[in-house]
Design a protein around this motif. Structure first.
Motif, PDB file in Angstrom:
ATOM      1  N   THR A  19       0.830  -1.200   0.000  1.00 28.91           N
ATOM      2  CA  THR A  19       0.000   0.000   0.000  1.00 28.91           C
ATOM      3  C   THR A  19       0.866   1.252   0.000  1.00 28.91           C
ATOM      4  O   THR A  19       2.050   1.211   0.330  1.00 28.91           O
ATOM      5  CB  THR A  19      -0.908   0.038   1.243  1.00 28.91           C
ATOM      6  OG1 THR A  19      -0.094   0.135   2.397  1.00 28.91           O
ATOM      7  CG2 THR A  19      -1.771  -1.214   1.338  1.00 28.91           C
ATOM      8  N   THR A  20       0.220   2.355  -0.338  1.00 29.68           N
ATOM      9  CA  THR A  20       0.893   3.646  -0.286  1.00 29.68           C
ATOM     10  C   THR A  20       1.293   3.975   1.140  1.00 29.68           C
ATOM     11  O   THR A  20       2.360   4.549   1.383  1.00 29.68           O
ATOM     12  CB  THR A  20      -0.036   4.743  -0.836  1.00 29.68           C
ATOM     13  OG1 THR A  20      -0.402   4.390  -2.174  1.00 29.68           O
ATOM     14  CG2 THR A  20       0.640   6.093  -0.855  1.00 29.68           C
ATOM     15  N   LEU A  25       5.391   5.136   5.355  1.00 34.51           N
ATOM     16  CA  LEU A  25       6.032   4.765   6.616  1.00 34.51           C
ATOM     17  C   LEU A  25       7.499   4.405   6.412  1.00 34.51           C
ATOM     18  O   LEU A  25       8.357   4.767   7.222  1.00 34.51           O
ATOM     19  CB  LEU A  25       5.289   3.602   7.266  1.00 34.51           C
ATOM     20  CG  LEU A  25       3.898   3.926   7.808  1.00 34.51           C
ATOM     21  CD1 LEU A  25       3.218   2.661   8.303  1.00 34.51           C
ATOM     22  CD2 LEU A  25       3.974   4.956   8.905  1.00 34.51           C
ATOM     23  N   ALA A  26       7.801   3.708   5.325  1.00 37.68           N
ATOM     24  CA  ALA A  26       9.189   3.331   5.040  1.00 37.68           C
ATOM     25  C   ALA A  26      10.039   4.571   4.744  1.00 37.68           C
ATOM     26  O   ALA A  26      11.186   4.664   5.195  1.00 37.68           O
ATOM     27  CB  ALA A  26       9.244   2.358   3.874  1.00 37.68           C
ATOM     28  N   GLN A  61      15.211   7.523  -1.737  1.00 38.76           N
ATOM     29  CA  GLN A  61      14.837   8.186  -2.989  1.00 38.76           C
ATOM     30  C   GLN A  61      14.039   7.255  -3.895  1.00 38.76           C
ATOM     31  O   GLN A  61      13.091   7.685  -4.555  1.00 38.76           O
ATOM     32  CB  GLN A  61      16.081   8.689  -3.711  1.00 38.76           C
ATOM     33  CG  GLN A  61      16.700   9.893  -3.037  1.00 38.76           C
ATOM     34  CD  GLN A  61      18.029  10.287  -3.645  1.00 38.76           C
ATOM     35  OE1 GLN A  61      18.673   9.497  -4.341  1.00 38.76           O
ATOM     36  NE2 GLN A  61      18.477  11.507  -3.365  1.00 38.76           N
ATOM     37  N   LYS A  62      14.390   5.974  -3.910  1.00 43.17           N
ATOM     38  CA  LYS A  62      13.638   5.009  -4.716  1.00 43.17           C
ATOM     39  C   LYS A  62      12.213   4.872  -4.198  1.00 43.17           C
ATOM     40  O   LYS A  62      11.263   4.793  -4.974  1.00 43.17           O
ATOM     41  CB  LYS A  62      14.333   3.644  -4.704  1.00 43.17           C
ATOM     42  CG  LYS A  62      15.582   3.600  -5.537  1.00 43.17           C
ATOM     43  CD  LYS A  62      16.228   2.224  -5.489  1.00 43.17           C
ATOM     44  CE  LYS A  62      17.524   2.199  -6.262  1.00 43.17           C
ATOM     45  NZ  LYS A  62      18.180   0.889  -6.207  1.00 43.17           N
ATOM     46  N   ILE A  63      12.077   4.837  -2.873  1.00 46.53           N
ATOM     47  CA  ILE A  63      10.741   4.738  -2.274  1.00 46.53           C
ATOM     48  C   ILE A  63       9.924   5.977  -2.623  1.00 46.53           C
ATOM     49  O   ILE A  63       8.757   5.877  -3.018  1.00 46.53           O
ATOM     50  CB  ILE A  63      10.848   4.571  -0.741  1.00 46.53           C
ATOM     51  CG1 ILE A  63      11.500   3.241  -0.393  1.00 46.53           C
ATOM     52  CG2 ILE A  63       9.467   4.674  -0.092  1.00 46.53           C
ATOM     53  CD1 ILE A  63      11.886   3.100   1.067  1.00 46.53           C
ATOM     54  N   GLU A  64      10.535   7.157  -2.507  1.00 49.59           N
ATOM     55  CA  GLU A  64       9.819   8.400  -2.786  1.00 49.59           C
ATOM     56  C   GLU A  64       9.468   8.521  -4.268  1.00 49.59           C
ATOM     57  O   GLU A  64       8.406   9.035  -4.619  1.00 49.59           O
ATOM     58  CB  GLU A  64      10.643   9.594  -2.329  1.00 49.59           C
ATOM     59  CG  GLU A  64      10.699   9.700  -0.820  1.00 49.59           C
ATOM     60  CD  GLU A  64      11.626  10.789  -0.325  1.00 49.59           C
ATOM     61  OE1 GLU A  64      12.473  11.277  -1.117  1.00 49.59           O
ATOM     62  OE2 GLU A  64      11.507  11.141   0.856  1.00 49.59           O
ATOM     63  N   LEU A  67       6.460   6.585  -4.756  1.00 51.36           N
ATOM     64  CA  LEU A  67       5.304   7.276  -4.189  1.00 51.36           C
ATOM     65  C   LEU A  67       4.738   8.322  -5.171  1.00 51.36           C
ATOM     66  O   LEU A  67       3.526   8.451  -5.287  1.00 51.36           O
ATOM     67  CB  LEU A  67       5.693   8.001  -2.900  1.00 51.36           C
ATOM     68  CG  LEU A  67       5.584   7.216  -1.624  1.00 51.36           C
ATOM     69  CD1 LEU A  67       6.169   8.011  -0.462  1.00 51.36           C
ATOM     70  CD2 LEU A  67       4.163   6.842  -1.313  1.00 51.36           C
ATOM     71  N   LYS A  68       5.628   9.022  -5.830  1.00 54.97           N
ATOM     72  CA  LYS A  68       5.182  10.089  -6.740  1.00 54.97           C
ATOM     73  C   LYS A  68       4.567   9.532  -8.011  1.00 54.97           C
ATOM     74  O   LYS A  68       3.738  10.173  -8.636  1.00 54.97           O
ATOM     75  CB  LYS A  68       6.351  11.007  -7.079  1.00 54.97           C
ATOM     76  CG  LYS A  68       6.817  11.809  -5.883  1.00 54.97           C
ATOM     77  CD  LYS A  68       7.991  12.660  -6.218  1.00 54.97           C
ATOM     78  CE  LYS A  68       8.471  13.371  -4.955  1.00 54.97           C
ATOM     79  NZ  LYS A  68       9.691  14.124  -5.173  1.00 54.97           N
ATOM     80  N   GLY A  69       4.977   8.338  -8.389  1.00 59.36           N
ATOM     81  CA  GLY A  69       4.412   7.720  -9.591  1.00 59.36           C
ATOM     82  C   GLY A  69       5.004   8.277 -10.866  1.00 59.36           C
ATOM     83  O   GLY A  69       5.841   9.178 -10.865  1.00 59.36           O
ATOM     84  N   ARG A  70       4.517   7.748 -11.962  1.00 53.72           N
ATOM     85  CA  ARG A  70       4.982   8.201 -13.268  1.00 53.72           C
ATOM     86  C   ARG A  70       4.163   9.409 -13.727  1.00 53.72           C
ATOM     87  O   ARG A  70       2.949   9.432 -13.549  1.00 53.72           O
ATOM     88  CB  ARG A  70       4.838   7.083 -14.290  1.00 53.72           C
ATOM     89  CG  ARG A  70       5.761   5.942 -14.049  1.00 53.72           C
ATOM     90  CD  ARG A  70       5.661   4.957 -15.175  1.00 53.72           C
ATOM     91  NE  ARG A  70       6.570   3.831 -14.916  1.00 53.72           N
ATOM     92  CZ  ARG A  70       6.562   2.720 -15.604  1.00 53.72           C
ATOM     93  NH1 ARG A  70       5.704   2.538 -16.565  1.00 53.72           N
ATOM     94  NH2 ARG A  70       7.415   1.761 -15.308  1.00 53.72           N
ATOM     95  N   PRO A  71       4.819  10.344 -14.351  1.00 54.14           N
ATOM     96  CA  PRO A  71       4.050  11.491 -14.863  1.00 54.14           C
ATOM     97  C   PRO A  71       3.203  11.068 -16.056  1.00 54.14           C
ATOM     98  O   PRO A  71       3.587  10.188 -16.844  1.00 54.14           O
ATOM     99  CB  PRO A  71       5.134  12.484 -15.288  1.00 54.14           C
ATOM    100  CG  PRO A  71       6.346  11.668 -15.490  1.00 54.14           C
ATOM    101  CD  PRO A  71       6.236  10.484 -14.571  1.00 54.14           C
ATOM    102  N   LEU A  72       2.026  11.657 -16.173  1.00 52.18           N
ATOM    103  CA  LEU A  72       1.170  11.356 -17.305  1.00 52.18           C
ATOM    104  C   LEU A  72       1.663  12.165 -18.497  1.00 52.18           C
ATOM    105  O   LEU A  72       1.917  13.356 -18.413  1.00 52.18           O
ATOM    106  CB  LEU A  72      -0.280  11.748 -16.989  1.00 52.18           C
ATOM    107  CG  LEU A  72      -0.896  10.990 -15.814  1.00 52.18           C
ATOM    108  CD1 LEU A  72      -2.284  11.554 -15.510  1.00 52.18           C
ATOM    109  CD2 LEU A  72      -1.000   9.517 -16.128  1.00 52.18           C
TER     110      LEU A  72
END
Length: 75
Positions: A19-20, A25-26, A61-64, A67-72
């Motif tokens: 989950t997000t 939390l990580a 940084q990989k986790i973040e 979290l931000k996802g891919r830009p559309l």
């Protein structure tokens, strides 16, 4: 638990976030550990601690990024 033990445990942990909320939390835990290691580094000036902080920062940084996802993109 000692901050260096927590850092090693975090670094070697398997990351499969369902989950997000788990990712958030990580990322927070990583930030907390990095800041804790930084306090130890300020006193000891050990290059191994700096390397540990760099490795943890890459993980964070990989986790973040996840979290931000891919830009559309509009095609």
């Amino acid at each position: 638990m000692d901050i260096l033990e927590r850092a090693n445990e975090f670094e070697n942990r398997k990351f499969s976030f369902k989950t997000t909320s788990d990712r958030i939390l990580a990322a927070r835990e990583a930030k907390e550990i990095i800041l804790g290691v930084n306090e130890v580094y300020k006193k000891q000036k050990d290059i191994k601690l700096m390397d540990l902080m760099k490795r943890l920062t890459v993980i964070k940084q990989k986790i973040e990024k996840r979290l931000k996802g891919r830009p559309l993109t509009a095609a």
